[in-house]
Design a protein around this motif. Structure first.
Motif, PDB file in Angstrom:
ATOM      1  N   GLY A 495      32.911  37.106  34.819  1.00 61.59           N
ATOM      2  CA  GLY A 495      33.557  37.149  36.120  1.00 61.59           C
ATOM      3  C   GLY A 495      34.314  38.427  36.368  1.00 61.59           C
ATOM      4  O   GLY A 495      33.891  39.502  35.981  1.00 61.59           O
ATOM      5  N   ASP A 496      35.460  38.253  37.009  1.00 64.76           N
ATOM      6  CA  ASP A 496      36.190  39.415  37.507  1.00 64.76           C
ATOM      7  C   ASP A 496      36.941  40.195  36.446  1.00 64.76           C
ATOM      8  O   ASP A 496      37.022  41.414  36.500  1.00 64.76           O
ATOM      9  CB  ASP A 496      37.206  38.948  38.558  1.00 64.76           C
ATOM     10  CG  ASP A 496      36.548  38.236  39.713  1.00 64.76           C
ATOM     11  OD1 ASP A 496      37.252  37.519  40.445  1.00 64.76           O
ATOM     12  OD2 ASP A 496      35.322  38.402  39.898  1.00 64.76           O
ATOM     13  N   LYS A 497      37.529  39.471  35.528  1.00 68.69           N
ATOM     14  CA  LYS A 497      38.484  40.099  34.605  1.00 68.69           C
ATOM     15  C   LYS A 497      37.894  41.302  33.875  1.00 68.69           C
ATOM     16  O   LYS A 497      38.448  42.398  33.905  1.00 68.69           O
ATOM     17  CB  LYS A 497      38.957  39.089  33.554  1.00 68.69           C
ATOM     18  CG  LYS A 497      39.833  37.975  34.068  1.00 68.69           C
ATOM     19  CD  LYS A 497      40.632  37.378  32.911  1.00 68.69           C
ATOM     20  CE  LYS A 497      41.458  36.190  33.317  1.00 68.69           C
ATOM     21  NZ  LYS A 497      40.728  34.913  33.228  1.00 68.69           N
ATOM     22  N   ALA A 498      36.755  41.074  33.211  1.00 67.06           N
ATOM     23  CA  ALA A 498      36.191  42.151  32.393  1.00 67.06           C
ATOM     24  C   ALA A 498      35.760  43.322  33.259  1.00 67.06           C
ATOM     25  O   ALA A 498      35.924  44.487  32.894  1.00 67.06           O
ATOM     26  CB  ALA A 498      35.014  41.627  31.595  1.00 67.06           C
ATOM     27  N   CYS A 517      26.108  35.379  38.302  1.00 62.83           N
ATOM     28  CA  CYS A 517      27.256  35.362  37.392  1.00 62.83           C
ATOM     29  C   CYS A 517      28.466  34.819  38.161  1.00 62.83           C
ATOM     30  O   CYS A 517      28.285  34.070  39.111  1.00 62.83           O
ATOM     31  CB  CYS A 517      27.505  36.770  36.839  1.00 62.83           C
ATOM     32  SG  CYS A 517      26.148  37.350  35.787  1.00 62.83           S
ATOM     33  N   ALA A 518      29.659  35.211  37.749  1.00 66.50           N
ATOM     34  CA  ALA A 518      30.834  34.603  38.378  1.00 66.50           C
ATOM     35  C   ALA A 518      31.778  35.654  38.931  1.00 66.50           C
ATOM     36  O   ALA A 518      32.997  35.491  38.890  1.00 66.50           O
ATOM     37  CB  ALA A 518      31.544  33.714  37.363  1.00 66.50           C
ATOM     38  N   VAL A 519      31.233  36.716  39.481  1.00 68.77           N
ATOM     39  CA  VAL A 519      32.093  37.768  40.034  1.00 68.77           C
ATOM     40  C   VAL A 519      32.401  37.421  41.483  1.00 68.77           C
ATOM     41  O   VAL A 519      31.491  37.184  42.281  1.00 68.77           O
ATOM     42  CB  VAL A 519      31.395  39.143  39.964  1.00 68.77           C
ATOM     43  CG1 VAL A 519      32.302  40.226  40.532  1.00 68.77           C
ATOM     44  CG2 VAL A 519      31.012  39.460  38.523  1.00 68.77           C
ATOM     45  N   SER A 520      33.668  37.403  41.816  1.00 68.87           N
ATOM     46  CA  SER A 520      34.051  36.979  43.160  1.00 68.87           C
ATOM     47  C   SER A 520      33.931  38.115  44.158  1.00 68.87           C
ATOM     48  O   SER A 520      33.944  39.297  43.799  1.00 68.87           O
ATOM     49  CB  SER A 520      35.497  36.490  43.153  1.00 68.87           C
ATOM     50  OG  SER A 520      36.364  37.612  43.022  1.00 68.87           O
ATOM     51  N   PHE A 521      33.862  37.726  45.419  1.00 67.98           N
ATOM     52  CA  PHE A 521      33.802  38.709  46.481  1.00 67.98           C
ATOM     53  C   PHE A 521      35.071  39.553  46.498  1.00 67.98           C
ATOM     54  O   PHE A 521      35.035  40.768  46.716  1.00 67.98           O
ATOM     55  CB  PHE A 521      33.609  37.987  47.818  1.00 67.98           C
ATOM     56  CG  PHE A 521      33.597  38.906  48.998  1.00 67.98           C
ATOM     57  CD1 PHE A 521      34.400  38.654  50.102  1.00 67.98           C
ATOM     58  CD2 PHE A 521      32.801  40.040  49.013  1.00 67.98           C
ATOM     59  CE1 PHE A 521      34.394  39.499  51.197  1.00 67.98           C
ATOM     60  CE2 PHE A 521      32.792  40.892  50.100  1.00 67.98           C
ATOM     61  CZ  PHE A 521      33.592  40.624  51.200  1.00 67.98           C
ATOM     62  N   ALA A 522      36.188  38.914  46.224  1.00 67.37           N
ATOM     63  CA  ALA A 522      37.453  39.651  46.209  1.00 67.37           C
ATOM     64  C   ALA A 522      37.426  40.775  45.181  1.00 67.37           C
ATOM     65  O   ALA A 522      37.892  41.896  45.445  1.00 67.37           O
ATOM     66  CB  ALA A 522      38.606  38.699  45.925  1.00 67.37           C
ATOM     67  N   ALA A 523      36.883  40.486  44.013  1.00 70.15           N
ATOM     68  CA  ALA A 523      36.810  41.516  42.972  1.00 70.15           C
ATOM     69  C   ALA A 523      35.893  42.647  43.401  1.00 70.15           C
ATOM     70  O   ALA A 523      36.168  43.827  43.148  1.00 70.15           O
ATOM     71  CB  ALA A 523      36.315  40.907  41.665  1.00 70.15           C
ATOM     72  N   CYS A 524      34.811  42.299  44.064  1.00 68.43           N
ATOM     73  CA  CYS A 524      33.899  43.345  44.535  1.00 68.43           C
ATOM     74  C   CYS A 524      34.595  44.261  45.530  1.00 68.43           C
ATOM     75  O   CYS A 524      34.459  45.487  45.491  1.00 68.43           O
ATOM     76  CB  CYS A 524      32.667  42.722  45.202  1.00 68.43           C
ATOM     77  SG  CYS A 524      31.652  41.774  44.071  1.00 68.43           S
TER      78      CYS A 524
END
Lengths: 586, 208
Positions: A495-498, A517-524
């Protein structure tokens, strides 16, 4: 300028010295020594390589290298090969051709991989570059045989036309007859991807007959077996040959004709094709087998005994591509007969079947790793694996540079211990210190990524699917793999953290692909905002990402470094996160 | 080991963005995207004589299967296809007489996909695979004449363009004939299909 040159060589001398430096990496290093070397080098660079066509703009390339003769461009990410990149994503070559058509009348070579090429671009190439010599289109699409006809008709100095793995709109086989009767310069022709049923054999034969420098000829499936003899008779000087369909009613006259013609091909080193192969006709190639260094049987649906017979005749084989019909027994024979083997690819004959249809297991790979001391590159599809086997393989063959293992069922555990395969792959990265490319499969936890981050210091490309437990896995890879250039991930719980913790790493890489995967839109958005030299592309079929909650994971994510800024040719399902996205979309 | 690494992740790195300041969470709506029993799901065989409920909710990728699944079809079954797995290129071309890639368009979906018709043996397999590919949409299964719950979505009708350029309903002709004549597929909104007069024939009952 002359003042500085007082203690240095004149430009012409430096240019001459630089002409011996061919590799891009070295030329890039040369150009960084000082300003004058940068200047001299850029004027004399003849071959340009652009690993991601969106990393730089055509104008920028042309501005820096005013006199190149050869360009290589790559477009779509690698996972496009497996239908993970939707149609229309991008990778269009036309802006490049249009810019170069104006600037470079003397362009000679164009090599493209995973790009969209139109007939209009082919026509522009044919019209604009008078000394055009080499066109290699690898896994490209978007053009038809009409475009090829224009190339054939206009490029009088064409030496190489290679359409490997392209998707071509096959409107008519008659494009081949557009090569004028006066045209004789062909050295290499690969049309194996073409499908047309009606093929102009006489045009092909005449073309082959008058091009006496032809060294590589790879036919398509439509060319029947009985035509091959005639074609080969016209070209006994061939070094690489790809047959068409290798099947026919068994007739002694056809057989002896074929065998005779193969015997006269004294230079033949590489064979491919063999669609629909009938075992009875295989011995016709025995006369050339002892000299063969490369054999591509990945379309040959013949069983192990026939494969074994064939392989036993090829002691000098360096490269073998074959279906898993070869089975463990065949690989054992390979291991004992082919001591020069450097590259092996074993493809699945029935990848979507629920049950194994052949007796090919980890044992075959163990045997080859033990018996072939020069083996460095492996692509292996199988249905079971064990840590024990992987450790043995790693110990046997520390000289692997490319190791791609695909255990067909996702998340398959070690079949002996039912444990994850972390330790096995860990051994691979630990023993194979020069490993440049790795593809993982099977049941894997974050631990395997810890091994990879710790040991795989020369790793440049990593492919991951259905693996890992948490962001820690991704963090190990991004923080540990110093040489990493390309990372492609699908269906992993990262997800986002790494990603955010290793944002700067992404600028040292060519690209990162993450899908399901689990990457959020906010992180993008955050990444796009904070990293102006990265293009962060969100690909989502469900509609605009801001129509869903910010913490919703995106479907697909493609991040690549670029000095050209965001691109403008995106389809409606791709969004680039840029500096403004934080302001605009929140 | 893990706690140490965990700490490192949350620190403000020279190379990282201060994650805590962004207050992002990793909470995902609905079900997790990656099922932990992915293996089990992928490996399950399906019976084609079963009534397979074709409706799929938004994030729910599970397909409800008939109870008599274990006694299911005698004929060999291809696995449920995960898009792009195993990673074989143009597999259809290997060792098969032909490959039949056709583009699949879904009304309302922004992009196309391609399927190779040669790898399926029946309409049921094809439709099931399409469902997996376009899991946000509900595809009407005319085969069992079951009316599908419209709770979550609009119904789609599988149609195809044949060699003569006509748009036909998928399932009207024998499977092999369909494979040979199909040029491309379109999952059409049922309402539109009615308008085009595709809802004729005894097997199909109109939703209106």
């Amino acid at each position: 300028m002359h003042k500085k040159m007082a203690f240095s060589f004149p430009d012409e001398v430096l240019e001459h010295v630089f002409s011996f430096i061919q590799s891009d990496k070295d030329r890039n290093a040369v150009s960084m020594v000082c300003k004058s070397w940068y200047e001299i080098e850029r004027w004399c660079r003849r071959k340009v390589f652009v690993g991601n066509c969106y990393a730089v703009s055509p104008k920028m390339v042309i501005r820096r290298f005013p006199e190149f003769r050869s360009i290589e461009l790559k477009g779509k990410p690698h996972f496009a090969d497996f239908n993970l990149v939707p149609d229309g994503w991008g990778g269009y070559v036309s802006p490049w051709i249009e810019e170069m058509a104006g600037a470079y009348p003397w362009l000679e070579e164009i090599r493209l991989k995973r790009m969209v090429v139109t007939d209009e671009s082919l026509e522009l190439i044919a019209k604009s570059f008078k000394n055009f010599k080499v066109l290699v289109l690898s896994s490209c699409e978007g053009f038809s045989t009409d475009g090829l006809a224009v190339i054939a008709a206009s490029c009088k100095n064409l030496k190489e036309l290679d359409l490997r793995d392209c998707e071509v709109d096959d409107l008519s086989a008659h494009w081949l007859s557009h090569f004028p009767e006066t045209y004789t310069s062909l050295v290499s022709l690969n049309i194996s991807c073409l499908g047309s049923d009606e093929a102009s054999f006489s045009a092909l034969e005449r073309l082959v007959g008058r091009c006496t420098n032809l060294k590589t000829l790879q036919l398509n499936r439509a060319v029947p077996l009985d035509k091959i003899a005639n074609i080969l008779r016209h070209a006994p000087q061939l070094v690489e040959f790809g047959t068409g369909t290798y099947t026919a009613d068994v007739r002694p006259d056809v057989y002896s004709d074929l065998a005779g013609v193969f015997s006269s091909c004294k230079e033949l080193k590489s064979l491919s094709g063999f669609w629909d192969v009938v075992p009875d006709y295989l011995p016709a190639i025995y006369p050339v087998c002892s000299k063969l260094t490369s054999l591509n049987l990945s379309y040959a649906t013949i069983q192990s005994p026939d494969l074994i017979k064939l392989v036993s005749h090829c002691p000098n084989l360096q490269r073998l591509l074959v279906l898993d019909y070869i089975e463990d027994s065949g690989l054992e024979v390979l291991a004992s007969s082919c001591k020069d083997l450097q590259e092996l690819r074993v493809f699945p004959s029935d990848p979507f079947g629920a049950e194994p249809n052949v007796s090919l297991t980890e044992q075959g790979l163990v045997a080859v790793s033990l018996g072939c001391p020069k083996l460095q590159s492996v692509l292996y599809f199988c249905r079971r694996m064990s840590n024990e086997a992987l450790v043995t393989i790693a110990r046997n063959r520390p000289n692997f540079t490319r190791f791609r293992l695909c255990i067909i069922e996702p998340k398959t555990a070690d079949y002996l211990t039912l444990e994850p395969l972390d330790v096995g792959f860990g051994a691979i990265v630990q023993y194979c210190k020069d490993l440049k490319r790795l593809s993982l499969s099977g049941l894997l936890t974050d631990r395997v990524f810890e091994y990879i981050g710790t040991y795989a210091k020369k790793l440049e490309m990593l492919s991951v699917a259905f693996a890992g437990d948490s962001d820690l896995g991704l963090h190990h890879v991004l923080s540990g793999c110093e040489s990493l250039r390309k990372l492609e991930i699908r269906d992993c719980p990262f997800g986002d953290k790494a990603l955010l913790a290793n944002a700067a790493k992404l600028e040292t890489m060519r690209s990162l692909w993450m899908s399901s995967c689990a990457v959020s839109f906010a992180a993008c958005k955050l990444l796009g905002q904070k990293m102006p030299r990265l293009n962060v592309e969100v690909i989502d079929e469900r509609g605009p990402p801001d129509s869903r909650p910010e913490n919703c994971p995106v479907d697909k994510l493609y991040i690549y470094r670029s000095i050209a800024g965001p691109r403008f040719d995106m389809p409606p399902f791709v969004w680039t996160m840029d500096e403004d996205s934080g302001l605009r979309l929140s | 080991m893990s706690s140490e690494n965990g700490k490192r992740l949350l620190e403000t790195d020279a190379g990282g963005l201060n994650f805590e300041a962004t207050e992002l969470t990793l909470g995902l709506p609905g079900e997790p995207r990656v099922t932990s029993d992915g293996g089990a799901k992928l490996g399950s065989k399906r019976g084609f004589s079963e009534t397979v409920d074709l409706k799929l909710g938004d994030n729910n990728r599970e397909v409800k299967l008939g109870h008599s699944l274990q006694e299911a079809a005698k004929s060999p079954v291809s696995k449920t296809q995960v898009v792009g797995w195993p990673p074989v290129r143009g597999f259809a071309k290997r060792g098969k007489k032909s490959c039949k890639y056709v583009k699949v368009a879904v009304d309302g979906a922004p992009y196309l996909r391609k399927v190779d018709l040669e790898i399926y043996n029946s309409y049921q397999q094809l439709l099931t695979s399409l469902e997996d590919m376009f899991s946000c949409f509900t595809i009407r299964n005319y085969l069992n004449e079951k009316k599908i719950d419209q709770v979550n979505g609009i119904e789609y009708m599988p149609t195809y363009e044949d060699k003569d350029g006509d748009w036909m309903l998928v399932g009207d002709v024998p499977w092999q004939m369909f494979v040979e004549s199909c040029k491309r597929l379109r999952l059409m909104k049922s309402s539109e299909a009615v308008g085009l007069g595709l809802t004729t024939g005894p097997k199909y009952s109109s939703t209106n």
